[in-house]
Design a protein around this motif. Structure first.
Motif, mmCIF file in Angstrom:
data_model
loop_
_atom_site.group_PDB
_atom_site.id
_atom_site.type_symbol
_atom_site.label_atom_id
_atom_site.label_comp_id
_atom_site.label_asym_id
_atom_site.label_seq_id
_atom_site.Cartn_x
_atom_site.Cartn_y
_atom_site.Cartn_z
ATOM 1 N N UNK A 81 50.944 45.341 -12.736
ATOM 2 C CA UNK A 81 49.545 46.128 -12.680
ATOM 3 C C UNK A 81 48.673 46.442 -11.666
ATOM 4 N N UNK A 82 48.328 47.167 -10.438
ATOM 5 C CA UNK A 82 47.264 46.769 -10.226
ATOM 6 C C UNK A 82 45.915 47.566 -10.291
ATOM 7 N N UNK A 83 45.107 47.196 -10.181
ATOM 8 C CA UNK A 83 43.229 48.074 -10.960
ATOM 9 C C UNK A 83 42.607 48.305 -9.702
ATOM 10 N N UNK A 84 41.945 48.891 -8.891
ATOM 11 C CA UNK A 84 41.325 49.324 -7.926
ATOM 12 C C UNK A 84 39.754 50.481 -8.248
ATOM 13 N N UNK A 85 38.989 49.413 -7.864
ATOM 14 C CA UNK A 85 37.673 50.393 -8.025
ATOM 15 C C UNK A 85 37.582 50.481 -6.392
ATOM 16 N N UNK A 86 36.532 51.796 -5.640
ATOM 17 C CA UNK A 86 35.922 51.693 -4.555
ATOM 18 C C UNK A 86 34.267 51.288 -4.438
ATOM 19 N N UNK A 87 33.779 50.266 -4.586
ATOM 20 C CA UNK A 87 32.096 50.181 -3.909
ATOM 21 C C UNK A 87 31.797 50.649 -2.990
ATOM 22 N N UNK A 88 32.184 50.655 -2.008
ATOM 23 C CA UNK A 88 31.979 51.215 -0.954
ATOM 24 C C UNK A 88 31.224 53.403 -1.549
#
Length: 466
Positions: A315-322
């Motif tokens: 699985x993959x898990x993204x968060x965009x801090x910018x």
RNA sequence: CGGAGCGUAGCGCAGCCCGGUUAGCGCGCCAGUCUGGGGGACUGGGGGUCCCGAGUUCAAAUCUCGGCGCUCCGACCA
């Protein structure tokens, strides 16, 4: 930090290219500088906020059992040919050639690379589960970048990748990230709602977008109002307790919540009218379970208890801090500027010397400044020779949670604390001589997530703060 | 990638149609004076390849052509 020695190029007027509020405020507050379409430099103030966001993201990833590493921005096209995505990904992918005329690319994501790393070392189910993550710049060559950091071409992303022996274990990994995301956004001062999502070019069978509500959000979202009052799991939650995690995730997915692409008008209509929320939202995180989509073509296999080799479940898990920096502003600002949630604020407090150059205010500010710094409180001292109104405007614009005002009027009068002025920003009027007690009060201006430094209004108004 | 628009001082803009003093205004910047609780007043000052290139013309910020950059609306995405 003394403002006189800092780099804070604020603007009084809004550059005309900026349409949405987060973009306008970030430019005006001297947080970012556009270098090309969809590509931004983070100036010192913006960098501080970005760093705070990343810190919280890391803490929650680590808590959930993910392990940090760092992969490169530039990747070999060969990896992407293995998964078949080199052709599939389209013109969003920035393709480049090195001096030997080899095909390279600036990574838009890292599924292929992490799978390559995994298969090079991991052979046995005994090494699982595994979740590796990194924070790295990504590039997606959007046809039309817009809205400042909300949809830039270059953006910072936290991407985590989970590896499990079978489907059931992979779902547990998915749930860990699900809970970690709820906690992350909560700590950032945001109310996030998980919504069923399209899987897009990443692919897979199970996916949730984490949406925060904001009037200026890019997509229409529909959900049950009760989500807004749901309590987020505590820090001591046991991420190894699969059954309990599943129960939490089920609770957070039982009610209706969907973005416009997945919207089911009939299901929405079944929600009692007063519980329906139709609003705009910003996607700040996205999680995917995609099983063996990459491990099969790329032959990332592990041997099971029976000795047979099987493709690993991923699985993959993204968060965009910018993007989150912009999203936080969209969700938290007023007419005068940004209102940072304390956890991400670039400074915990700002001292406004209302009569710079006068002996008594200068002395009071200096003393206060040193005392706060000695206690590890991140304070900005506005020590420029400007009029009070100008200092207030700057402080409001850059959104420091606590404004400490030191002026002749307050210093001359008997001790008193005024509650606040006109906005939700915290304000403290320093009263009386700078004696031990008001100083001590101000000691408590700090990160809200550092308990010893917590300050609240009730306390400021109490006897302790005279 | 379709449609629209914009590039003139750090930022916001005027001037361009109808070519012609030394290219102008506000904010910001520098020096000074008076000031000092919500972007202060006055005096003086600095700052420009008018996006780039070619052309027309006695003369181009202004007209023509080409390029580059940026923005907005739509289709697409963390």
């Amino acid at each position: 930090m003394r403002l006189s020695r800092y780099f804070l190029p604020t603007l009084r007027e809004t550059p005309k290219e900026a349409e949405i509020v987060s973009h306008r405020l970030m430019l005006r507050a001297g947080m970012i500088r556009q270098e090309a379409a969809g590509i931004y430099a983070f100036l010192p103030l913006g960098h501080r906020v970005l760093r705070n966001v990343c810190r919280i993201v890391r803490e929650e990833q680590d808590r959930a059992g993910a392990i940090e590493m760092l992969m490169p921005t530039i990747q070999s096209a060969d990896l992407w040919r293995e998964s078949g995505r080199y052709e599939d990904y389209g013109r969003e992918m920035l393709r480049i050639k090195d001096r030997h005329d080899r095909d390279m690319l600036y990574g838009p994501t890292n599924e292929e690379m992490i799978t390559e790393i995994f298969r090079a070392y991991v052979r046995s189910y005994k090494d699982l589960p595994l979740n590796l993550y990194h924070l790295q710049w990504k590039f997606r060559d959007e046809v039309r970048p817009r809205f400042g950091l909300m949809r830039g071409r270059e953006f910072l992303m936290k991407d985590a990748y989970s590896f499990d022996v079978d489907h059931a274990a992979a779902i547990h990994s998915y749930n860990r990230m699900f809970i970690a995301y709820l906690r992350t956004f909560d700590r950032l001062g945001l109310k996030s709602i998980p919504m069923v999502a399209e899987t897009g070019p990443i692919g897979g069978s199970l996916s949730h977008e984490f949406i925060i509500l904001a009037d200026t959000g890019e997509s229409e979202v529909y959900c049950h109002r009760d989500y807004l009052d749901f309590a987020v799991p505590n820090a001591d939650i046991d991420f190894d307790d699969a059954a309990m995690l599943r129960a939490q995730v089920e609770r957070w997915t039982a009610l209706y919540a969907a973005t416009s692409e997945k919207h089911d008008a009939a299901a929405f209509a079944r929600i009692p009218a007063d519980r329906r929320v139709a609003a705009r939202g910003i996607e700040v995180g996205h999680i995917f379970h995609f099983g063996t989509k990459y491990s099969e073509p790329m032959r990332a296999v592990v041997s099971g208890v029976d000795g047979a080799e099987r493709p690993v479940h991923m699985g993959s898990y993204g968060i965009g801090p910018s993007r989150l920096v912009a999203a936080i502003i969209e969700a938290s600002h007023d007419d005068n500027g940004i209102i940072w949630p304390p956890a991400v604020a670039p400074f915990a407090a700002v001292i406004l010397n209302l009569k710079q150059g006068a002996v008594e205010t200068d002395a009071a500010c200096e003393r206060l400044y040193r005392a706060l710094r000695a206690r590890q409180i991140d304070v900005l001292y506005h020590d420029l020779d400007e009029r009070p109104g100008s200092k207030f405007a700057t402080a409001d614009l850059i959104g420091i949670p606590w404004q400490i005002m030191v002026g002749p009027r307050g210093l001359a009068e008997p001790a008193r604390i005024l509650p606040e002025i006109a906005t939700v920003r915290g304000s403290i009027f320093l009263a009386g001589a700078v004696s031990a007690s008001p100083e001590n009060a101000l000691m408590r201006c700090g990160r809200a997530d550092v308990p010893a430094a917590r300050v609240d209004r009730a306390w400021i108004e109490s006897e302790d703060c005279q």
